[in-house]
Structure formats: C-alpha cells, structure tokens
Design a protein around this motif. Structure first.
Motif, PDB file in Angstrom:
ATOM      1  N   GLN A 135      -0.758   6.962 -22.954  1.00 24.16           N
ATOM      2  CA  GLN A 135      -1.245   6.718 -22.870  1.00 24.16           C
ATOM      3  C   GLN A 135      -1.508   6.990 -21.791  1.00 24.16           C
ATOM      4  OE1 GLN A 135      -3.903   6.836 -25.718  1.00 24.16           O
ATOM      5  NE2 GLN A 135      -1.912   7.647 -27.432  1.00 24.16           N
ATOM      6  N   LEU A 136      -0.896   6.368 -20.424  1.00 20.03           N
ATOM      7  CA  LEU A 136      -1.658   6.639 -19.259  1.00 20.03           C
ATOM      8  C   LEU A 136      -2.210   8.503 -19.191  1.00 20.03           C
ATOM      9  CD1 LEU A 136       1.799   5.884 -17.513  1.00 20.03           C
ATOM     10  CD2 LEU A 136      -0.252   4.520 -17.726  1.00 20.03           C
ATOM     11  N   ASN A 137      -3.624   7.751 -18.421  1.00 21.13           N
ATOM     12  CA  ASN A 137      -4.115   9.283 -17.717  1.00 21.13           C
ATOM     13  C   ASN A 137      -4.208   9.300 -15.853  1.00 21.13           C
ATOM     14  OD1 ASN A 137      -5.598   9.702 -20.718  1.00 21.13           O
ATOM     15  ND2 ASN A 137      -6.871   8.124 -19.866  1.00 21.13           N
ATOM     16  N   VAL A 138      -4.735  10.244 -15.570  1.00 22.95           N
ATOM     17  CA  VAL A 138      -4.580  10.420 -13.927  1.00 22.95           C
ATOM     18  C   VAL A 138      -5.335   9.128 -13.587  1.00 22.95           C
ATOM     19  CG1 VAL A 138      -4.951  11.468 -12.299  1.00 22.95           C
ATOM     20  CG2 VAL A 138      -4.274  13.380 -14.847  1.00 22.95           C
ATOM     21  N   ASP A 139      -6.032   8.719 -14.371  1.00 24.92           N
ATOM     22  CA  ASP A 139      -6.780   7.962 -13.575  1.00 24.92           C
ATOM     23  C   ASP A 139      -5.908   6.245 -13.646  1.00 24.92           C
ATOM     24  OD1 ASP A 139      -8.980   9.806 -12.351  1.00 24.92           O
ATOM     25  OD2 ASP A 139     -10.653   8.782 -14.263  1.00 24.92           O
ATOM     26  N   ASP A 140      -5.693   6.278 -14.405  1.00 27.19           N
ATOM     27  CA  ASP A 140      -4.568   5.132 -14.327  1.00 27.19           C
ATOM     28  C   ASP A 140      -3.654   4.657 -12.983  1.00 27.19           C
ATOM     29  OD1 ASP A 140      -5.617   4.390 -16.687  1.00 27.19           O
ATOM     30  OD2 ASP A 140      -4.791   5.006 -18.627  1.00 27.19           O
ATOM     31  N   VAL A 141      -3.150   5.802 -12.856  1.00 27.01           N
ATOM     32  CA  VAL A 141      -2.271   5.917 -11.737  1.00 27.01           C
ATOM     33  C   VAL A 141      -3.212   5.656 -10.003  1.00 27.01           C
ATOM     34  CG1 VAL A 141      -0.257   8.150 -10.449  1.00 27.01           C
ATOM     35  CG2 VAL A 141      -0.700   8.001 -12.764  1.00 27.01           C
ATOM     36  N   ASN A 142      -2.588   4.801  -9.170  1.00 25.99           N
ATOM     37  CA  ASN A 142      -2.840   5.085  -7.874  1.00 25.99           C
ATOM     38  C   ASN A 142      -1.892   4.830  -6.647  1.00 25.99           C
ATOM     39  OD1 ASN A 142      -4.047   4.049  -5.348  1.00 25.99           O
ATOM     40  ND2 ASN A 142      -5.814   2.853  -6.073  1.00 25.99           N
ATOM     41  N   LEU A 143      -1.787   5.930  -6.688  1.00 32.81           N
ATOM     42  CA  LEU A 143      -0.450   6.828  -5.610  1.00 32.81           C
ATOM     43  C   LEU A 143      -0.819   5.768  -4.387  1.00 32.81           C
ATOM     44  CD1 LEU A 143       1.028   9.706  -7.332  1.00 32.81           C
ATOM     45  CD2 LEU A 143       1.167   7.858  -7.977  1.00 32.81           C
ATOM     46  N   ASN A 144      -1.630   5.934  -3.630  1.00 31.09           N
ATOM     47  CA  ASN A 144      -1.668   5.062  -2.895  1.00 31.09           C
ATOM     48  C   ASN A 144      -2.171   3.897  -2.526  1.00 31.09           C
ATOM     49  OD1 ASN A 144      -3.446   7.649  -1.416  1.00 31.09           O
ATOM     50  ND2 ASN A 144      -5.928   7.769  -1.834  1.00 31.09           N
ATOM     51  N   MET A 145      -1.856   3.208  -3.689  1.00 29.04           N
ATOM     52  CA  MET A 145      -1.853   1.172  -3.555  1.00 29.04           C
ATOM     53  C   MET A 145      -0.806   1.196  -4.378  1.00 29.04           C
ATOM     54  SD  MET A 145      -4.662   0.471  -2.498  1.00 29.04           S
ATOM     55  CE  MET A 145      -4.348  -1.536  -2.153  1.00 29.04           C
ATOM     56  N   ASP A 146       0.254   2.218  -4.625  1.00 28.99           N
ATOM     57  CA  ASP A 146       1.097   2.355  -5.511  1.00 28.99           C
ATOM     58  C   ASP A 146       1.674   1.511  -6.628  1.00 28.99           C
ATOM     59  OD1 ASP A 146       1.787   3.266  -3.316  1.00 28.99           O
ATOM     60  OD2 ASP A 146       2.871   1.299  -2.103  1.00 28.99           O
ATOM     61  N   TYR A 147       0.549   1.400  -7.476  1.00 32.30           N
ATOM     62  CA  TYR A 147       0.356   1.290  -9.014  1.00 32.30           C
ATOM     63  C   TYR A 147      -0.266   1.915  -9.944  1.00 32.30           C
ATOM     64  CZ  TYR A 147      -4.209  -0.001  -8.414  1.00 32.30           C
ATOM     65  OH  TYR A 147      -5.938   0.223  -8.148  1.00 32.30           O
ATOM     66  N   ILE A 148       0.795   1.351 -11.326  1.00 34.66           N
ATOM     67  CA  ILE A 148      -0.733   2.271 -12.231  1.00 34.66           C
ATOM     68  C   ILE A 148      -0.970   1.077 -13.112  1.00 34.66           C
ATOM     69  CG2 ILE A 148       1.196   4.192 -12.057  1.00 34.66           C
ATOM     70  CD1 ILE A 148       2.262   2.631 -14.971  1.00 34.66           C
ATOM     71  N   ASN A 149      -2.359   1.345 -13.736  1.00 36.67           N
ATOM     72  CA  ASN A 149      -2.562   0.163 -15.022  1.00 36.67           C
ATOM     73  C   ASN A 149      -2.448   0.876 -16.044  1.00 36.67           C
ATOM     74  OD1 ASN A 149      -4.615  -1.327 -13.668  1.00 36.67           O
ATOM     75  ND2 ASN A 149      -5.861   0.359 -12.962  1.00 36.67           N
ATOM     76  N   CYS A 150      -1.849  -0.530 -17.225  1.00 33.94           N
ATOM     77  CA  CYS A 150      -0.862   0.593 -18.158  1.00 33.94           C
ATOM     78  C   CYS A 150      -2.282  -0.486 -19.257  1.00 33.94           C
ATOM     79  CB  CYS A 150       0.135  -0.393 -18.798  1.00 33.94           C
ATOM     80  SG  CYS A 150       0.735  -0.476 -20.182  1.00 33.94           S
ATOM     81  N   VAL A 151      -2.643   0.101 -20.069  1.00 35.59           N
ATOM     82  CA  VAL A 151      -3.587  -0.360 -20.957  1.00 35.59           C
ATOM     83  C   VAL A 151      -3.236   0.069 -22.531  1.00 35.59           C
ATOM     84  CG1 VAL A 151      -6.217  -0.116 -21.697  1.00 35.59           C
ATOM     85  CG2 VAL A 151      -5.614   0.763 -19.537  1.00 35.59           C
ATOM     86  N   ASN A 152      -3.119  -1.529 -23.565  1.00 35.34           N
ATOM     87  CA  ASN A 152      -2.708  -1.301 -24.518  1.00 35.34           C
ATOM     88  C   ASN A 152      -4.056  -2.141 -25.225  1.00 35.34           C
ATOM     89  OD1 ASN A 152      -1.995  -4.053 -24.550  1.00 35.34           O
ATOM     90  ND2 ASN A 152      -0.023  -3.533 -23.600  1.00 35.34           N
ATOM     91  N   LYS A 153      -3.640  -2.278 -26.017  1.00 30.67           N
ATOM     92  CA  LYS A 153      -4.548  -2.887 -27.688  1.00 30.67           C
ATOM     93  C   LYS A 153      -5.209  -4.803 -26.928  1.00 30.67           C
ATOM     94  CE  LYS A 153      -3.613  -0.210 -31.670  1.00 30.67           C
ATOM     95  NZ  LYS A 153      -3.189  -0.549 -32.329  1.00 30.67           N
ATOM     96  N   LYS A 154      -3.886  -5.214 -26.419  1.00 25.53           N
ATOM     97  CA  LYS A 154      -4.359  -6.365 -26.188  1.00 25.53           C
ATOM     98  C   LYS A 154      -4.587  -6.872 -24.767  1.00 25.53           C
ATOM     99  CE  LYS A 154       0.106  -8.256 -29.373  1.00 25.53           C
ATOM    100  NZ  LYS A 154       0.761  -8.317 -29.229  1.00 25.53           N
ATOM    101  N   ASN A 155      -4.135  -6.058 -23.374  1.00 27.12           N
ATOM    102  CA  ASN A 155      -4.763  -6.227 -21.829  1.00 27.12           C
ATOM    103  C   ASN A 155      -4.230  -4.964 -21.675  1.00 27.12           C
ATOM    104  OD1 ASN A 155      -1.785  -6.226 -21.705  1.00 27.12           O
ATOM    105  ND2 ASN A 155      -1.664  -8.711 -21.856  1.00 27.12           N
TER     106      ASN A 155
END
Length: 293
Positions: A151-171
């Motif tokens: 479910q990861l989208n390109v916009d969920d990845v921030n390589l400048n800040m070294d993190y990903i946003n992992c989105v699921n039903k709960k949080n």
C-alpha cells in the motif's frame, strides 16, 4: 496513593455494573500496580506506556497466569480511563495496551547471516533485480507487513528525511529507514520504477512488470524465488522477515516499547514472545559453549 484508588473504586461501584469480586480484584490489582510505579520512581500521573509494559512483563516473568494478567490489564486501562476522563491526568498511557492472548505460537526467524544472503540475492544488473533488492531491504529495515508494503505510495517515502509513512486502518506510523534501504529505494526510483510504470498517474511505490501496484501474492513469489536461489532450507515468509527484524533489533539492545511502536504492535503477548525467543537462545548458547557446563 490509596486515596486515588478509593476514588476510582467509588466511581466503578456507582457507574459500572461489576460484581463485588471483580471490584475487589481491581482494587488489589491497582495496589500492586501503583506500588510497582512507586518502586520505579514513577506515579499514576507521570507513568508512560513503557512503564506499564515493564510492569506487565514483570508479572509474566513471575509466572502470573495469562488470565490474571488479562484482568490486570483491564484494571489498569479502566483506572487510567477514569484519571483521564476526570481530568486528573492529561493523557491516557494505557489506551493502546491490549490484553495478552492465551496462545503463544512458535516464532521462526532468520539468522543475520541468512538475512544477508537473502538481501544480496537479487541481480542489480537488471530492472527487476533492483526493484526486488529495494523491496527486501525495505522489508527488513522497517519490519512492516506485506499489506502495508504493497500500500506504500511514492509520496509515503521521504528519502531526504530518511523515513516512510506507513498507513493502515488503525493509524499512520512514521518509521525511520536505514542508509542501505534508502540507497536502494533511491536506486529503484531512479533506475527501475521510471521504466516499469506505464501510467504516470500511478501512485504505488512498488509496481509489477505491468506497471501496476504489487499484490500480496507477487511479493510472496519474490521472497520464495530468492530463498530458492540461495538454497535456504527454510520456509521464508514476509512475517518471518518481520520477526527477524524485531529480534535482531532487541538483540542489539533496542527498547521493547520502541520496537513495538515501529511494528505497530501493542499486544503484550506478541512482544513478550520476542523476549522469550532471545532468552531461549541465550540459554541454548550458554549450554553449548560455556566451558564449565
């Protein structure tokens, strides 16, 4: 301390339809809990989620039954809900704590050497190999689930800040990624994804040969393929990589509560299994290698 427990007991007597035995059990549970906090330089106002985890893990190590711990979790959750709702406390650290489950399944993991073999198996001379390398590195770097990764989208990845946003039903969890994972994710975006995507509106981070979002089955096939390529005699699954990530972090000294937050897992029993796995390995190694045994 006793005063706040008495206030809470008065509250549940008036507002909750609980039996007298349950009320007495809650009172006993909370006295033990608050005594533990006091002995560890905390109190019911300043207590953190990690303090609660530590208390419950201590109960498990003292062979307290799962059913009793489950009741104690209910006592603690109800107590902190009361403190929060009556504005005695500004937050509820027990909100995400879950009751332990009775079953304790066996946990299979890969050794760090086996992980290295698997991660180095893709051929970086071709487009799919670069993609597969990025997938495996990100799996192991974050411990996310298959459903979360696809479910990861390109916009969920921030390589400048070294993190990903992992989105699921709960949080939504913000998970830091390693330098190695960052390197190969960037290489995939620059060298592979741009060639594989057919529709410029495609948001998915990882795409298949048709340029579309990966499926669970597609990711399972990738792991199975490279497991066979390196002749690894284990039924490697995405869940095994997730467990391996957690165990290896804990062995390096990571905090249990932090690992749980990265995994998005607040279930006490699941987290305790990781600690039990480490304890069992230590005992096994001691028996096999100690010069005096």
């Amino acid at each position: 301390m006793d005063n706040i427990i008495d206030k809470y007991i008065d509250y549940i007597i008036k507002d909750k339809n609980l039996s007298q035995n349950t009320i007495l059990s809650y009172k006993s549970d909370l006295k033990k809990y608050i005594s533990y906090l006091k002995n560890n330089s905390a109190d019911y106002i300043s207590v953190s989620e990690n303090d609660i985890f530590s208390f419950l893990i201590q109960l498990q190590k003292s062979n307290t039954s799962v059913s009793t711990i489950s009741r104690i979790v209910s006592s603690i959750k109800s107590f902190h809900e009361f403190l929060f709702n009556t504005r005695i406390s500004d937050n509820n650290p027990a909100r995400k704590i879950r009751k332990p489950k009775v079953e304790r399944p066996k946990m299979d993991i890969l050794t760090q050497e086996e992980v290295e073999l698997l991660l180095n198996a893709p051929n970086l001379e071709n487009t799919k190999g670069i993609r597969d390398k990025a997938i495996l590195e990100l799996f192991y770097a974050t411990g996310i689930k298959v459903s979360e990764l696809i479910q990861l989208n390109v916009d969920d990845v921030n390589l400048n800040m070294d993190y990903i946003n992992c989105v699921n039903k709960k949080n939504t969890r913000t998970i830091p990624i390693s330098d190695t994972s960052k390197k190969y994710t960037q290489k995939y975006l620059d060298d592979s994804r741009i060639k594989m995507v057919k529709n410029e509106d495609e948001k998915a981070l990882f795409v298949n040969s048709k340029g579309q979002r990966f499926t669970r089955q597609g990711l399972w096939k990738i792991i199975k393929k490279y497991t066979q390529n390196i002749n690894l005699d284990k039924n490697v699954t995405p869940t095994m990589l997730r467990h391996s990530f957690a165990i290896h972090l804990l062995k390096k000294g990571a905090n249990l509560s932090v690992v749980g937050k990265i995994l998005g897992n607040n279930n006490l029993t699941s987290l305790q299994i990781y600690l039990n796995h480490i304890d069992n390995n230590i005992r096994k190694e001691l028996k096999e290698n100690h010069p005096r045994l």
